[in-house]
Motif scaffolding. Structure first.
Motif, PDB file in Angstrom:
ATOM      1  N   TYR A  69      -8.997 -13.810   4.394  1.00  0.00           N
ATOM      2  CA  TYR A  69      -8.021 -13.337   3.580  1.00  0.00           C
ATOM      3  C   TYR A  69      -6.540 -13.779   3.861  1.00  0.00           C
ATOM      4  O   TYR A  69      -6.287 -13.789   5.295  1.00  0.00           O
ATOM      5  N   VAL A  70      -5.705 -14.286   3.277  1.00  0.00           N
ATOM      6  CA  VAL A  70      -4.539 -14.401   3.695  1.00  0.00           C
ATOM      7  C   VAL A  70      -3.305 -13.850   3.033  1.00  0.00           C
ATOM      8  O   VAL A  70      -2.209 -13.573   3.428  1.00  0.00           O
ATOM      9  N   ASN A  71      -3.583 -12.950   2.082  1.00  0.00           N
ATOM     10  CA  ASN A  71      -2.962 -12.230   1.239  1.00  0.00           C
ATOM     11  C   ASN A  71      -2.915 -10.809   2.009  1.00  0.00           C
ATOM     12  O   ASN A  71      -4.162 -10.055   1.652  1.00  0.00           O
ATOM     13  N   TRP A  72      -1.907 -10.012   2.394  1.00  0.00           N
ATOM     14  CA  TRP A  72      -2.140  -8.778   3.053  1.00  0.00           C
ATOM     15  C   TRP A  72      -0.863  -7.972   2.838  1.00  0.00           C
ATOM     16  O   TRP A  72       0.245  -8.239   2.693  1.00  0.00           O
ATOM     17  N   GLY A  73      -1.173  -6.599   2.629  1.00  0.00           N
ATOM     18  CA  GLY A  73      -0.120  -5.908   2.537  1.00  0.00           C
ATOM     19  C   GLY A  73       0.156  -5.166   3.922  1.00  0.00           C
ATOM     20  O   GLY A  73      -0.268  -5.765   4.950  1.00  0.00           O
ATOM     21  N   GLN A  74       1.335  -4.388   4.032  1.00  0.00           N
ATOM     22  CA  GLN A  74       1.999  -3.927   5.413  1.00  0.00           C
ATOM     23  C   GLN A  74       1.079  -2.828   6.000  1.00  0.00           C
ATOM     24  O   GLN A  74       1.366  -2.500   7.067  1.00  0.00           O
ATOM     25  N   GLY A  75       0.309  -2.081   5.163  1.00  0.00           N
ATOM     26  CA  GLY A  75      -0.326  -1.193   5.476  1.00  0.00           C
ATOM     27  C   GLY A  75      -0.018   0.423   5.490  1.00  0.00           C
ATOM     28  O   GLY A  75       1.174   0.561   5.314  1.00  0.00           O
ATOM     29  N   THR A  76      -0.973   1.274   5.345  1.00  0.00           N
ATOM     30  CA  THR A  76      -0.299   2.612   5.055  1.00  0.00           C
ATOM     31  C   THR A  76      -1.269   3.485   6.293  1.00  0.00           C
ATOM     32  O   THR A  76      -2.446   3.246   6.455  1.00  0.00           O
ATOM     33  N   GLN A  77      -0.808   4.292   6.973  1.00  0.00           N
ATOM     34  CA  GLN A  77      -1.536   5.016   7.989  1.00  0.00           C
ATOM     35  C   GLN A  77      -2.205   6.413   7.506  1.00  0.00           C
ATOM     36  O   GLN A  77      -1.477   7.210   6.570  1.00  0.00           O
ATOM     37  N   VAL A  78      -3.415   6.564   7.649  1.00  0.00           N
ATOM     38  CA  VAL A  78      -4.080   7.700   7.387  1.00  0.00           C
ATOM     39  C   VAL A  78      -4.512   8.412   8.728  1.00  0.00           C
ATOM     40  O   VAL A  78      -5.106   7.825   9.644  1.00  0.00           O
ATOM     41  N   THR A  79      -4.185   9.837   8.645  1.00  0.00           N
ATOM     42  CA  THR A  79      -4.871  10.357   9.750  1.00  0.00           C
ATOM     43  C   THR A  79      -5.591  11.701   9.259  1.00  0.00           C
ATOM     44  O   THR A  79      -5.104  12.331   8.379  1.00  0.00           O
ATOM     45  N   VAL A  80      -6.694  12.001  10.043  1.00  0.00           N
ATOM     46  CA  VAL A  80      -7.614  12.969   9.664  1.00  0.00           C
ATOM     47  C   VAL A  80      -7.695  13.818  10.828  1.00  0.00           C
ATOM     48  O   VAL A  80      -8.187  13.351  11.910  1.00  0.00           O
ATOM     49  N   SER A  81      -7.478  15.251  10.663  1.00  0.00           N
ATOM     50  CA  SER A  81      -7.607  16.226  11.702  1.00  0.00           C
ATOM     51  C   SER A  81      -8.861  17.043  11.453  1.00  0.00           C
ATOM     52  O   SER A  81      -9.220  17.402  10.378  1.00  0.00           O
ATOM     53  N   SER A  82      -9.452  17.365  12.768  1.00  0.00           N
ATOM     54  CA  SER A  82     -10.736  18.066  12.522  1.00  0.00           C
ATOM     55  C   SER A  82     -10.310  19.477  12.394  1.00  0.00           C
ATOM     56  O   SER A  82      -9.185  20.028  12.700  1.00  0.00           O
TER      57      SER A  82
ATOM     58  N   GLU B  89       0.958  -1.128  -0.160  1.00  0.00           N
ATOM     59  CA  GLU B  89       0.031   0.295  -0.030  1.00  0.00           C
ATOM     60  C   GLU B  89       1.084   1.466   0.198  1.00  0.00           C
ATOM     61  O   GLU B  89       1.993   1.392   0.560  1.00  0.00           O
ATOM     62  N   SER B  90       0.249   2.436  -0.599  1.00  0.00           N
ATOM     63  CA  SER B  90       0.996   3.592  -0.441  1.00  0.00           C
ATOM     64  C   SER B  90      -0.256   4.645  -0.651  1.00  0.00           C
ATOM     65  O   SER B  90      -1.215   4.143  -0.933  1.00  0.00           O
ATOM     66  N   GLY B  91       0.373   5.882  -0.213  1.00  0.00           N
ATOM     67  CA  GLY B  91      -0.546   7.162  -0.395  1.00  0.00           C
ATOM     68  C   GLY B  91      -1.131   7.622   0.808  1.00  0.00           C
ATOM     69  O   GLY B  91      -1.953   8.617   0.816  1.00  0.00           O
ATOM     70  N   GLY B  92      -1.056   6.806   2.069  1.00  0.00           N
ATOM     71  CA  GLY B  92      -1.543   7.321   3.464  1.00  0.00           C
ATOM     72  C   GLY B  92      -0.827   8.728   3.954  1.00  0.00           C
ATOM     73  O   GLY B  92       0.142   9.256   3.096  1.00  0.00           O
ATOM     74  N   GLY B  93      -1.371   9.438   4.840  1.00  0.00           N
ATOM     75  CA  GLY B  93      -0.828  10.564   5.187  1.00  0.00           C
ATOM     76  C   GLY B  93      -1.730  11.427   6.198  1.00  0.00           C
ATOM     77  O   GLY B  93      -2.839  10.703   6.612  1.00  0.00           O
ATOM     78  N   SER B  94      -1.652  12.582   6.280  1.00  0.00           N
ATOM     79  CA  SER B  94      -2.528  13.452   7.304  1.00  0.00           C
ATOM     80  C   SER B  94      -2.998  14.470   6.449  1.00  0.00           C
ATOM     81  O   SER B  94      -2.496  15.055   5.465  1.00  0.00           O
ATOM     82  N   VAL B  95      -4.378  14.565   6.653  1.00  0.00           N
ATOM     83  CA  VAL B  95      -5.176  15.356   5.890  1.00  0.00           C
ATOM     84  C   VAL B  95      -6.432  15.825   6.824  1.00  0.00           C
ATOM     85  O   VAL B  95      -6.478  15.435   8.012  1.00  0.00           O
ATOM     86  N   GLN B  96      -6.906  17.061   6.520  1.00  0.00           N
ATOM     87  CA  GLN B  96      -7.850  17.699   7.115  1.00  0.00           C
ATOM     88  C   GLN B  96      -9.156  17.184   6.858  1.00  0.00           C
ATOM     89  O   GLN B  96      -9.622  16.548   5.615  1.00  0.00           O
TER      90      GLN B  96
END
Length: 122
Positions: free
Chosen positions: A109-122, A6-13
């Motif tokens: 499911y047995v096939n997984w990615g490593q994950g990507t963190q998504v943070t949403v701030s108010s 996975e890719s594309g995670g991040g911090s957004v409002q």
């Protein structure tokens, strides 16, 4: 077996948009049903969207109408378009692959990615 990343995670409002990507390494990608899951610390991993080999999609109520799952078979890529983000969407997001039919049940499911963190701030 298929390897996922996975890719594309991040911090957004809150209210903003974000697109997550999942790259799959398999010659048989089109034969897999794909899904997005998310998980907060100390909580169960929950399925939020699936797309099967025929392109049929399914969503959890929490994201229906806000998130859109798409798949680009020639590119072996899965996407999650996230709109109208809310602070409660803050989670680690995972893509998963399953040979055959789609499911929102993580135990199928047995096939997984490593994950990507998504943070949403108010």
């Amino acid at each position: 077996q298929v390897q996922l990343g996975e890719s594309g995670g991040g911090s957004v409002q809150a209210g903003g948009s974000l697109r997550l990507s999942c790259a799959a390494s398999s010659y048989h990608y089109s034969g897999y049903s794909m899904a997005w899951f998310r998980q907060a610390p100390g909580k169960e991993r929950e399925g939020i969207a699936t797309i099967d080999t025929g392109g049929t999609t399914n969503y959890a109520e929490a994201v229906k109408g806000r998130f859109t799952i798409t798949s680009d078979n020639p590119k072996n890529a899965l996407y999650m378009h996230m709109n109208s983000r809310k602070p409660e969407d803050t989670d680690m997001y995972f893509c998963a692959a399953r040979w055959g039919g789609s499911s929102l049940n993580r135990w199928e499911y047995v096939n997984w990615g490593q994950g990507t963190q998504v943070t949403v701030s108010s």
